[in-house]
Design an enzyme around this catalytic site. Sequence first.
Site, PDB file in Angstrom:
ATOM      1  N   ASP A 252      31.625  10.902  23.915  1.00 28.97           N
ATOM      2  CA  ASP A 252      32.109  12.240  23.555  1.00 28.97           C
ATOM      3  C   ASP A 252      33.623  12.391  23.623  1.00 28.97           C
ATOM      4  OD1 ASP A 252      29.524  13.101  23.110  1.00 28.97           O
ATOM      5  OD2 ASP A 252      29.265  13.886  25.144  1.00 28.97           O
ATOM      6  N   LYS A 423      38.746 -10.037  34.671  1.00 31.20           N
ATOM      7  CA  LYS A 423      40.126 -10.264  34.270  1.00 31.20           C
ATOM      8  C   LYS A 423      40.953  -9.136  34.871  1.00 31.20           C
ATOM      9  CE  LYS A 423      37.192 -11.288  30.591  1.00 31.20           C
ATOM     10  NZ  LYS A 423      36.808 -12.614  30.922  1.00 31.20           N
TER      11      LYS A 423
END
Length: 503
Positions: A252, A423
């Site tokens: 949204d 990462k």
Amino acid sequence: MRKLLSRFRKDNKPRGTSPLDRCAAYVRPRRKRFVALLVIVAHISGGLASVHAVLETRTPQGAVAWAVSLNTIPYVAVPLYLTFGRSKFNGYVKKRQDKIEETDPLVRDLVDQLRAAQLVVPEPLAMPLMESLAKLPATMGNAVALLRNGEAIFASIFEGIDAAEHYLLAQFYIVRDDALGREFHKRLTAAAARGVKVHFLYDEIGCYQLPRRYLEDLRRSGVVVHAFNSTQGRANRFQINFRNHRKIVVADGRHAWVGGANVGDEYMGRHPRLTPWLDAMVKVTGPAVQMVQVPFLEDWFWASGQLLDLDWTVQTAPSGDSSAVLSLPTGPADRYDTCALFFMNAIQRAERRLWIASPYFVPDQQIVSALQLAAMRGVDVRILVPEDCDHMLVRLAGWSFVAPLEMVGVQIFRHGNGFLHHKAMLVDEDVSAVGTANFDNRSFRLNFELTLLVRDAAFAKEVEAMFLDDFADSRLSSAQELAERAFPVRLAVRIARLLAPLL
């Protein structure tokens, strides 16, 4: 056959020779001419391709390597160059230019909204070089949460999918047809059934094992599905070098999830060998969500030719949090090596601490030099990589960097409890980054990636805690370990290092 035999007689072939012998005598010179023609065409193709490589390859080392191989072994090198030789995704660049007239006003209006609401990061907190690389502003008024490992990551994502009311954007590099993949399928299908506009983008190379029926079932349920389709267009037909490695979910226009996790059972601790599978994603609420939508919009336009109607209204996080967040999309369609420059700048900015975690550690020489300089000026530089790896060549190549980094004080830790796949980066006390980019040449130059850079001391503490937990399950490695290995292993490491630009 009679015509063939009559031609042999005209060629004064001995009458006693068998028809098979005479047929062979007829075919042999033509085969030789065909082989000669093939050799000539191969070397001409190799010569032309080598000119292109010299003009287009980004590094002198790469240009020399391609030029030598294309001219000496063109039969092998030309197909490889057509597949792996390009480092610029020109088709994507052209399509991005095609849509700029429509999207530039949208982005400008978005930035104007942010400035009017005083949500653009002010000096001295601003990160001008990073913003220049991102071509997007860093924003204030965000709430960020670090999600560690599969159960927490997908519990949060699925909760967001289930709560969506208007639209969902989902993009993953790998989606599997296993227990987690089917649960993801079920949630998207349910969202579409209740009237939510669901857009799902996947990388066809990363998802090469995903059955067609999985995608067709989603389409029949009302989900709009597209492959990233890096090979679309005549100029891209043969290349498979570019991958869309981004992992994004947006609900949204109010919440976004970005990080390293794909959709597969291994992320839930069900890999037969590499378990537990450690990963991290960030959930962000606030104006940075709109900045995450921008790269999804560009990728969707490349894949489908359609511009999505999304919510660009800027809202701050309801909790009142004020984390500064920069959404940094990088990829081979950028004018510069944006991802490599981002890491270079972060390394150069570090004053006290620089901790980096990556499952694949294959940097180029400029990054190695920057890490060496950081350590030499007294920065605590630590690199965290997995002990075991799902890519043998990457693991071997990574060992070649231990000695030059160790000699200046860089510490390389090897995590031994499962497979470390997140990462992440921590710079000093308040700057951290979590995203999809590995610390290797493929992420630096060839993959489409997305990193969230966060300037917030409290969030940096969460990232620090994750690193400390991982260091506790790690050991400090040294160059002496490689020196004591057998000659074939040391040779394999050096050979793998030569392939570093492709890894």
